[in-house]
Design a protein around this motif. Structure first.
Motif, mmCIF file in Angstrom:
data_model
loop_
_atom_site.group_PDB
_atom_site.id
_atom_site.type_symbol
_atom_site.label_atom_id
_atom_site.label_comp_id
_atom_site.label_asym_id
_atom_site.label_seq_id
_atom_site.Cartn_x
_atom_site.Cartn_y
_atom_site.Cartn_z
ATOM 1 N N THR A 102 0.807 -1.211 0.000
ATOM 2 C CA THR A 102 0.000 0.000 0.000
ATOM 3 C C THR A 102 0.845 1.269 0.000
ATOM 4 O O THR A 102 0.589 2.197 -0.752
ATOM 5 C CB THR A 102 -0.886 0.020 1.267
ATOM 6 O OG1 THR A 102 -1.697 -1.132 1.243
ATOM 7 C CG2 THR A 102 -1.751 1.239 1.312
ATOM 8 N N GLU B 158 -1.294 4.116 -2.066
ATOM 9 C CA GLU B 158 -2.330 3.957 -3.089
ATOM 10 C C GLU B 158 -3.195 2.756 -2.750
ATOM 11 O O GLU B 158 -2.721 1.767 -2.192
ATOM 12 C CB GLU B 158 -1.710 3.802 -4.475
ATOM 13 C CG GLU B 158 -1.142 5.084 -5.004
ATOM 14 C CD GLU B 158 -0.688 4.989 -6.456
ATOM 15 O OE1 GLU B 158 -0.879 3.940 -7.106
ATOM 16 O OE2 GLU B 158 -0.125 5.990 -6.933
ATOM 17 N N ASP C 194 -6.766 0.258 -4.018
ATOM 18 C CA ASP C 194 -7.682 -0.215 -5.057
ATOM 19 C C ASP C 194 -9.108 0.105 -4.649
ATOM 20 O O ASP C 194 -9.907 -0.797 -4.390
ATOM 21 C CB ASP C 194 -7.525 -1.731 -5.271
ATOM 22 C CG ASP C 194 -6.212 -2.072 -5.967
ATOM 23 O OD1 ASP C 194 -5.788 -1.300 -6.841
ATOM 24 O OD2 ASP C 194 -5.620 -3.110 -5.619
ATOM 25 N N ASP D 46 -9.008 3.954 -11.433
ATOM 26 C CA ASP D 46 -9.973 3.413 -10.466
ATOM 27 C C ASP D 46 -9.322 3.212 -9.094
ATOM 28 O O ASP D 46 -9.850 2.542 -8.230
ATOM 29 C CB ASP D 46 -10.585 2.109 -10.981
ATOM 30 C CG ASP D 46 -9.540 1.034 -11.266
ATOM 31 O OD1 ASP D 46 -8.330 1.348 -11.213
ATOM 32 O OD2 ASP D 46 -9.946 -0.111 -11.543
ATOM 33 N N ARG D 47 -8.154 3.825 -8.911
ATOM 34 C CA ARG D 47 -7.423 3.759 -7.641
ATOM 35 C C ARG D 47 -7.421 5.132 -6.990
ATOM 36 O O ARG D 47 -7.787 6.123 -7.608
ATOM 37 C CB ARG D 47 -5.968 3.319 -7.885
ATOM 38 C CG ARG D 47 -5.857 1.906 -8.415
ATOM 39 C CD ARG D 47 -4.421 1.535 -8.807
ATOM 40 N NE ARG D 47 -3.428 1.713 -7.757
ATOM 41 C CZ ARG D 47 -3.180 0.857 -6.773
ATOM 42 N NH1 ARG D 47 -3.862 -0.254 -6.701
ATOM 43 N NH2 ARG D 47 -2.244 1.101 -5.875
ATOM 44 N N ASP E 228 -5.784 -1.586 3.198
ATOM 45 C CA ASP E 228 -6.249 -2.448 2.095
ATOM 46 C C ASP E 228 -7.272 -3.465 2.561
ATOM 47 O O ASP E 228 -8.309 -3.646 1.925
ATOM 48 C CB ASP E 228 -5.071 -3.181 1.436
ATOM 49 C CG ASP E 228 -4.316 -2.312 0.450
ATOM 50 O OD1 ASP E 228 -4.945 -1.453 -0.208
ATOM 51 O OD2 ASP E 228 -3.094 -2.489 0.331
ATOM 52 N N SER F 42 -15.856 -3.344 0.703
ATOM 53 C CA SER F 42 -16.337 -3.375 -0.684
ATOM 54 C C SER F 42 -17.152 -4.638 -0.932
ATOM 55 O O SER F 42 -17.971 -4.674 -1.837
ATOM 56 C CB SER F 42 -15.151 -3.294 -1.660
ATOM 57 O OG SER F 42 -14.360 -4.458 -1.598
#
Length: 165
Positions: free
Chosen positions: A2, A20, A22, A120-121, A156, A163
């Motif tokens: 990450t 970063e 996802d 999309d990140r 993450d 999600s």
């Protein structure tokens, strides 16, 4: 991993962490906005955080403590200075005593959090600025860099869990 980078800049009295994820910007914003999600990652894995107060508006305050492996509690506070959902957050940050009052001797750090969409990140940049080089060095000696990397490393799993929900 990450975390992409962490940079100490003594001349600018700053420390920058870039990570970063996802997930979209709105989703990453939630890990700051929701105190129960914030608790899941704000402290390093061995020092989890508990937020007792979380007023997520300009002028709002947050108070929390992190509990160490031996049960020791390290308290902290935030004073929110700017909130621009879902991309920008600023707050003053400091240590607190057992009653939650700021520990002036430790100084105040100013944090600027920026979330930016990269496809999309989401790229999250946390810029911490210090009152002096001495304060910056003390924080690094106390393990701030490693602690922030470990804390961000927990995001993450939190994002993936939510999600799927």
């Amino acid at each position: 991993m990450t975390v992409i980078s962490s940079t100490k800049n003594p001349e600018a009295l700053s420390f920058t962490l870039i990570a970063e994820f996802d997930a979209g910007v709105e989703r990453v914003w939630q890990i700051w906005e929701d105190p129960r999600q914030l608790e899941r990652w704000w402290g390093p894995p061995t020092w989890p955080a508990t937020f007792e107060k979380h007023e997520f508006t300009p002028g709002g305050e947050a108070s929390y403590y992190m509990t160490g492996p031996d049960g020791e509690k390290a308290r902290g506070w935030w004073r929110i200075t700017d909130v621009q959902p879902p991309t920008h957050l600023e707050f003053d940050d400091g240590f607190a005593d057992d009653d939650g009052a700021p520990v002036e001797a430790m100084g105040t750090t100013h944090a600027t959090v920026t979330l930016e969409e990269i496809g999309d990140r989401t790229r999250m940049t946390i810029l911490s600025t210090f009152e002096s080089e001495d304060q910056l060095n003390k924080m690094v000696e106390m393990g701030m860099e490693e602690g922030m990397k470990e804390a961000a490393g927990q995001i993450d799993a939190l994002l993936a869990e939510h999600s799927r929900a």
